[in-house]
Design a protein around this motif. Structure first.
Motif, PDB file in Angstrom:
ATOM      1  N   PHE A   1      26.360 -31.530  25.280  1.00 16.81           N
ATOM      2  CA  PHE A   1      27.153 -32.714  25.594  1.00 16.81           C
ATOM      3  C   PHE A   1      28.333 -32.810  24.617  1.00 16.81           C
ATOM      4  O   PHE A   1      28.167 -32.698  23.398  1.00 16.81           O
ATOM      5  CB  PHE A   1      26.292 -33.969  25.493  1.00 16.81           C
ATOM      6  CG  PHE A   1      26.978 -35.224  25.954  1.00 16.81           C
ATOM      7  CD1 PHE A   1      27.298 -35.401  27.289  1.00 16.81           C
ATOM      8  CD2 PHE A   1      27.294 -36.230  25.065  1.00 16.81           C
ATOM      9  CE1 PHE A   1      27.911 -36.558  27.728  1.00 16.81           C
ATOM     10  CE2 PHE A   1      27.911 -37.394  25.487  1.00 16.81           C
ATOM     11  CZ  PHE A   1      28.221 -37.560  26.818  1.00 16.81           C
ATOM     12  N   ASN A   2      29.551 -33.006  25.157  1.00 12.33           N
ATOM     13  CA  ASN A   2      30.748 -33.050  24.317  1.00 12.33           C
ATOM     14  C   ASN A   2      31.324 -34.449  24.162  1.00 12.33           C
ATOM     15  O   ASN A   2      32.455 -34.608  23.710  1.00 12.33           O
ATOM     16  CB  ASN A   2      31.825 -32.107  24.874  1.00 12.33           C
ATOM     17  CG  ASN A   2      32.261 -32.486  26.292  1.00 12.33           C
ATOM     18  OD1 ASN A   2      32.017 -33.595  26.756  1.00 12.33           O
ATOM     19  ND2 ASN A   2      32.906 -31.561  26.981  1.00 12.33           N
ATOM     20  N   GLY A   3      30.557 -35.454  24.541  1.00 15.63           N
ATOM     21  CA  GLY A   3      31.036 -36.828  24.481  1.00 15.63           C
ATOM     22  C   GLY A   3      31.495 -37.357  25.816  1.00 15.63           C
ATOM     23  O   GLY A   3      31.519 -38.563  26.044  1.00 15.63           O
ATOM     24  N   ALA A   4      31.877 -36.455  26.715  1.00 17.64           N
ATOM     25  CA  ALA A   4      32.297 -36.856  28.053  1.00 17.64           C
ATOM     26  C   ALA A   4      31.502 -36.126  29.128  1.00 17.64           C
ATOM     27  O   ALA A   4      31.130 -36.712  30.131  1.00 17.64           O
ATOM     28  CB  ALA A   4      33.795 -36.592  28.242  1.00 17.64           C
ATOM     29  N   PHE A   5      31.236 -34.824  28.890  1.00 20.57           N
ATOM     30  CA  PHE A   5      30.502 -34.056  29.896  1.00 20.57           C
ATOM     31  C   PHE A   5      29.724 -32.956  29.178  1.00 20.57           C
ATOM     32  O   PHE A   5      29.422 -33.081  27.992  1.00 20.57           O
ATOM     33  CB  PHE A   5      31.468 -33.506  30.949  1.00 20.57           C
ATOM     34  CG  PHE A   5      30.901 -33.523  32.340  1.00 20.57           C
ATOM     35  CD1 PHE A   5      30.645 -34.729  32.965  1.00 20.57           C
ATOM     36  CD2 PHE A   5      30.609 -32.354  33.016  1.00 20.57           C
ATOM     37  CE1 PHE A   5      30.123 -34.763  34.256  1.00 20.57           C
ATOM     38  CE2 PHE A   5      30.090 -32.372  34.297  1.00 20.57           C
ATOM     39  CZ  PHE A   5      29.844 -33.584  34.922  1.00 20.57           C
ATOM     40  N   PHE A   6      29.411 -31.851  29.870  1.00 18.56           N
ATOM     41  CA  PHE A   6      28.528 -30.842  29.317  1.00 18.56           C
ATOM     42  C   PHE A   6      29.216 -29.485  29.289  1.00 18.56           C
ATOM     43  O   PHE A   6      29.693 -28.997  30.315  1.00 18.56           O
ATOM     44  CB  PHE A   6      27.237 -30.758  30.142  1.00 18.56           C
ATOM     45  CG  PHE A   6      26.447 -32.035  30.135  1.00 18.56           C
ATOM     46  CD1 PHE A   6      25.481 -32.251  29.182  1.00 18.56           C
ATOM     47  CD2 PHE A   6      26.699 -33.028  31.074  1.00 18.56           C
ATOM     48  CE1 PHE A   6      24.752 -33.436  29.167  1.00 18.56           C
ATOM     49  CE2 PHE A   6      25.978 -34.214  31.062  1.00 18.56           C
ATOM     50  CZ  PHE A   6      25.003 -34.410  30.096  1.00 18.56           C
ATOM     51  N   ASP A   7      29.266 -28.871  28.106  1.00 19.20           N
ATOM     52  CA  ASP A   7      29.855 -27.553  27.925  1.00 19.20           C
ATOM     53  C   ASP A   7      28.771 -26.488  28.001  1.00 19.20           C
ATOM     54  O   ASP A   7      27.615 -26.717  27.641  1.00 19.20           O
ATOM     55  CB  ASP A   7      30.553 -27.449  26.564  1.00 19.20           C
ATOM     56  CG  ASP A   7      31.828 -28.281  26.507  1.00 19.20           C
ATOM     57  OD1 ASP A   7      32.461 -28.450  27.562  1.00 19.20           O
ATOM     58  OD2 ASP A   7      32.168 -28.760  25.417  1.00 19.20           O
TER      59      ASP A   7
ATOM     60  N   ALA B   1      25.524 -31.793  17.651  1.00 19.48           N
ATOM     61  CA  ALA B   1      24.817 -32.861  16.944  1.00 19.48           C
ATOM     62  C   ALA B   1      24.761 -34.092  17.840  1.00 19.48           C
ATOM     63  O   ALA B   1      25.550 -34.240  18.777  1.00 19.48           O
ATOM     64  CB  ALA B   1      25.528 -33.187  15.632  1.00 19.48           C
ATOM     65  N   PRO B   2      23.840 -35.005  17.585  1.00 21.60           N
ATOM     66  CA  PRO B   2      23.811 -36.254  18.350  1.00 21.60           C
ATOM     67  C   PRO B   2      25.158 -36.972  18.293  1.00 21.60           C
ATOM     68  O   PRO B   2      25.868 -36.903  17.275  1.00 21.60           O
ATOM     69  CB  PRO B   2      22.716 -37.066  17.664  1.00 21.60           C
ATOM     70  CG  PRO B   2      21.819 -36.044  17.059  1.00 21.60           C
ATOM     71  CD  PRO B   2      22.723 -34.924  16.630  1.00 21.60           C
ATOM     72  N   VAL B   3      25.508 -37.657  19.366  1.00 17.36           N
ATOM     73  CA  VAL B   3      26.790 -38.353  19.437  1.00 17.36           C
ATOM     74  C   VAL B   3      26.921 -39.373  18.306  1.00 17.36           C
ATOM     75  O   VAL B   3      28.028 -39.654  17.833  1.00 17.36           O
ATOM     76  CB  VAL B   3      26.944 -39.029  20.818  1.00 17.36           C
ATOM     77  CG1 VAL B   3      28.193 -39.894  20.874  1.00 17.36           C
ATOM     78  CG2 VAL B   3      27.000 -37.977  21.913  1.00 17.36           C
ATOM     79  N   SER B   4      25.805 -39.916  17.850  1.00 15.52           N
ATOM     80  CA  SER B   4      25.858 -40.880  16.753  1.00 15.52           C
ATOM     81  C   SER B   4      26.411 -40.271  15.477  1.00 15.52           C
ATOM     82  O   SER B   4      26.886 -40.986  14.593  1.00 15.52           O
ATOM     83  CB  SER B   4      24.447 -41.437  16.484  1.00 15.52           C
ATOM     84  OG  SER B   4      23.540 -40.394  16.188  1.00 15.52           O
ATOM     85  N   ASP B   5      26.379 -38.925  15.366  1.00 20.88           N
ATOM     86  CA  ASP B   5      26.955 -38.250  14.202  1.00 20.88           C
ATOM     87  C   ASP B   5      28.443 -38.002  14.373  1.00 20.88           C
ATOM     88  O   ASP B   5      29.095 -37.520  13.440  1.00 20.88           O
ATOM     89  CB  ASP B   5      26.256 -36.906  13.963  1.00 20.88           C
ATOM     90  CG  ASP B   5      24.808 -37.080  13.531  1.00 20.88           C
ATOM     91  OD1 ASP B   5      24.427 -38.221  13.190  1.00 20.88           O
ATOM     92  OD2 ASP B   5      24.070 -36.089  13.545  1.00 20.88           O
ATOM     93  N   GLY B   6      28.987 -38.300  15.548  1.00 20.21           N
ATOM     94  CA  GLY B   6      30.396 -38.070  15.819  1.00 20.21           C
ATOM     95  C   GLY B   6      30.588 -37.182  17.035  1.00 20.21           C
ATOM     96  O   GLY B   6      29.750 -36.328  17.346  1.00 20.21           O
TER      97      GLY B   6
END
Length: 796
Positions: A615-621, A667-672
């Motif tokens: 997950f890249n914050g918007a979709f999946f790479d 990393a989890p989105v909570s890490d950035g």
């Protein structure tokens, strides 16, 4: 679907006209003996499988496998493969009842189906035809003779993309005598299922079997905004098997399968909504919430999926010499999908995803099987399988991500600021929420967006050829050595396009959705890749006696690489193939005069270039995750106890699957946003450490009838369900209880069964992934609630 309904009506009428009066008291194929109370000695029936392309006892196949009979599937009320996963060690379905995105993991390895470029790591073979998309898993699961689950790489005989294992499914064939079966069931939550098969040999030289399925499910995921269930589904399917034997040495089997499925879509719930996100969504549905275990959703888009497939195969078996056969299998299949889903999984109209795809494949396999009296005069016997395989497919998909009417209002949220800040830490301190609260501002921005979408087009052509061979050399009564090898060649060519569309694009203005996705216009034409692979295998087997043997094996597997079907930039489209090496040590035995059967295996698998979605914050790479290791154990047993009315079966799986090297893991989105971590030594997602099942069954006579009662104790260990091992995707281990009570004719002419699954109504999740548009929130998929069913089975 109208065609299926029409044929189903004819079949049902024919069954009723024939005065159907037969049925089966459901039993597992491996748990059959004399009737309870009789003086005959009970013994376990032999389980015949085709895991090595020839019919043989499962106890003689030197690999870790589980065989489930079609009668057992009916007994437990299974509507698909996902319903029997809990009875099979180290097998997991993480997308229960999903008609399009079936994700299956064996020994911790599988493929996320969210990107169409990914081919499944678990091969699916139906009536000797390899089907190249995981979407086929639910299309032909009716009137089943048996399901064979082969764990570990099966590249030698089944080819590429079987690196984690194979589902080898065999449907019922015409019997020597005219016979049929009909099973009608109703379940709560409301589900109707009617499954029927009828046929036999109409002449010494020919026979046929016609089978059909009709099922409807209301679903249980209630949408508080649309006032509907988001998992309502119906399916109709037909299968025809025609067998011709014009001469003794030749048989021809024609199989045609058609299936149509329509469903509301998809079965996701919001989870862990932060204060800003909840305040924003409350404006659209005050009932919105982040509890993922209450079967409550709140989508604004009435999502749907329509899926249809047709598969036709022709198998010719020619016995050209005594104990020597030539088998030719030709197949053609096509699969169409039209779907629309709410991308934000919320009551706000932020984004919609529409996907239309078409898949076609043709395949041909020619193999020669037989047996010689030793090799160069050495040994007792040599069994062989030699052949060639050709496969070609064409896949076309158009995916459209469109901005909704509330996208402008969404731009005035802290979620957008967090995504833009990349580290996810920035907040407006409530200022943006205040601006949104001015009333008309969000509407004005939304109106300015207008029609705005980003479109992905992906076309893929695949051509593959292979040569394979396997020999089982029986050195003497004790020792068998089995070498094998498959040489694969595969060529892929793809076209991939990404384009933003909006009213202001002609004036040089950026498109909102393309900007939000960090997407660019690109056109990648005629991109190609060619891969070669050699998949060897070696097995050594020792028989202590005719009932007990041990084996040790080495096998390599291969899963092809490809091109990213969901790239937003056109960069780094290629991803590399996976490779795996597995070593197994196992034993298979029958004890106490064939009343106890125990199979156990220890294994270790090493994966290189593991294919994953991040997950890249918007979709999946798409990316490759360096290397991984899986090691563990599998055990299953069937026991006809000394007490004549009691039998017990069960399974146990232990799994230690971890990344060996993964230095740039998401990393989890909570890490950035787009941050990475080193996951070396950490557990792989969707790999529960343990799984177990235990099923005691009582069979007793009652007033001239047969009474059968079974209880299933099922356990699945804890696991992470997202690649980044986010703590919020962690699902603790849980246990469920199922039970069945059946009463029927002692000769199994009819049976009435009542039962249920998840009787304690455990509210558990099967998967948790990051939510699109809402960083720090999640989409969860909830496992089914308590299910109570009643069924009438007839057989004649």
């Amino acid at each position: 679907m109208a065609k299926c309904d029409r044929y189903w009506g004819r079949l049902l009428a024919a069954c009723l006209a024939a005065g159907v009066s037969a049925a089966s008291a459901a039993a597992t194929d491996a748990d059959t003996g004399a009737d309870a109370g009789s003086d005959e000695r009970r013994v376990l029936e032999e389980v015949v499988v085709t895991a090595q392309k020839t019919a043989q006892s499962s106890q003689d196949v030197p690999i870790s496998l589980s065989a489930i009979g079609g009668e057992f599937m009916q007994e437990v009320g299974a509507s698909g493969l996902q319903d029997i996963a809990a009875y099979i060690p180290n097998l997991q379905f993480s997308s229960d009842d999903d008609p399009a995105l079936a994700q299956i993991n064996i020994r911790g390895f599988g493929s996320n189906p969210l990107n169409a470029a990914f081919e499944s790591s678990v091969g699916f073979v139906l009536d000797e035809v390899y089907l190249g998309r995981s979407t086929y898993y639910s299309d032909g699961m009716f009137d089943i003779d048996r399901v064979e689950v082969l764990r570990g790489p099966q590249g030698t005989l089944f080819g590429k993309n079987t690196i984690a294992g194979v589902f080898n499914v065999v449907s019922a064939a015409p019997g020597e005598d005219f016979s049929g079966s009909l099973r009608a069931s109703r379940a709560d939550p409301r589900e109707h299922r009617i499954e029927a098969g009828v046929g036999g040999m109409f002449a010494p030289w020919g026979g046929l079997r016609l089978s059909a399925l009709k099922q409807e499910r209301d679903g249980e995921l209630h949408n508080t905004l649309l006032q509907r269930n988001d998992d309502e589904m119906e399916q109709s399917a037909l299968r025809l098997k025609l067998v011709l034997a014009p001469v003794d040495a030749l048989s021809v089997e024609l199989t045609a399968l058609e299936s149509d499925t329509s469903a509301n879509y998809w079965r996701l719930q919001l989870m862990e909504l932060d204060e800003d996100t909840r305040d924003f969504l409350d404006d659209y549905d005050p009932a919105v919430e982040g509890d993922p275990t209450n079967y409550q959703s709140s989508y604004d888009t009435p999502g749907f999926i329509d899926k249809g497939s047709t598969t036709v195969s022709l198998k010719t078996d020619w016995a050209y010499r005594d104990q020597h056969n030539a088998v030719l299998v030709l197949a053609d299949s096509d699969l169409d999908i039209d779907s629309l889903v709410d991308l934000d999984v919320s009551p706000a109209d932020i984004g919609r995803l529409a996907v239309v795809s078409n898949y076609e494949q043709q395949s041909a396999e020619l193999r020669f099987t037989g047996s010689f009296d030793g090799l160069f005069g050495l040994g007792q016997r040599l069994d062989y399988v030699l052949g060639g395989y050709y496969f070609e497919s064409r896949f076309a998909q158009r995916a459209t991500i469109a901005a909704g009417e509330d996208f402008g209002a969404y731009l005035l949220t802290d979620d957008v600021v967090q995504l833009a800040s990349k580290d996810g830490s920035f907040s407006s301190g409530g200022l943006i929420g205040s601006l949104r609260g001015l009333g008309m501002l969000g509407g004005l921005v939304g109106g300015a967006v207008g029609e705005d979408f980003y479109q992905l087009d992906y076309l893929l052509d695949v051509e593959a050829t292979a040569w394979f061979g396997q020999f089982s050399w029986y050195l003497n009564e004790r020792w068998v050595i089995t070498p094998g090898v498959r040489v694969n060649r595969e060529d892929k060519r793809a076209d991939a396009f990404g384009s933003g569309f909006c009213e202001g694009k002609a004036l040089g203005q950026p498109c909102i959705m393309a900007t939000a996705l960090s997407a660019e216009d690109y056109a990648a034409r005629d991109i190609e890749r060619s891969e070669r692979d050699v998949s060897p295998k070696l097995t050594l087997q020792y028989y202590f006696n005719e009932d007990v043997n041990v084996f040790a094996s080495y096998a390599r597997g291969f899963k092809s690489g490809g091109f990213n079907a969901s790239s937003f930039s056109g960069d780094d489209l290629d991803f590399e193939p996976e490779q795996a090496v597995t070593m197994e040590i196992g034993t298979k035995g029958q004890f106490f005069d064939n009343t106890l059967r125990v199979n156990a295996t220890l294994y270790r698998t090493e994966f290189d270039d593991l294919q994953v979605l991040a997950f890249n914050g918007a979709f999946f790479d798409v990316t490759n995750a360096a290397s991984a290791i899986s090691e563990g154990a599998e055990l299953d047993f069937n026991w006809l106890t000394p007490w004549p009315v009691l039998s017990v079966s069960g399974s146990l799986g232990y799994l230690d699957a971890r990344y060996d090297s993964y230095p740039n893991a998401p990393a989890p989105v909570s890490d950035g946003i787009n941050t990475t971590q080193d996951l070396a030594g950490e557990r792989i997602a969707l790999a529960p450490e343990s799984s177990a099942s235990l099923t005691p069954t009582l069979t007793v006579p009652l007033f001239g009838l047969g009474l059968r009662a079974s209880v299933d104790l099922l356990y699945q260990g804890d696991q992470y369900t997202d690649t980044d091992l986010d703590e919020n995707s962690f699902i603790p281990g849980f246990a469920t209880v199922s039970a069945r009570l059946s009463i029927g004719h002692p000769d199994q002419l009819w049976a009435i069964t009542v039962g249920g699954s998840n009787l304690t109504d455990e509210r558990e999740l099967s998967q948790v992934v990051d939510a699109v548009f809402f960083p720090g929130s999640y989409n969860a998929r909830q496992k089914g609630s308590r299910k109570i069913f009643a069924a009438l089975s007839l057989r004649w």
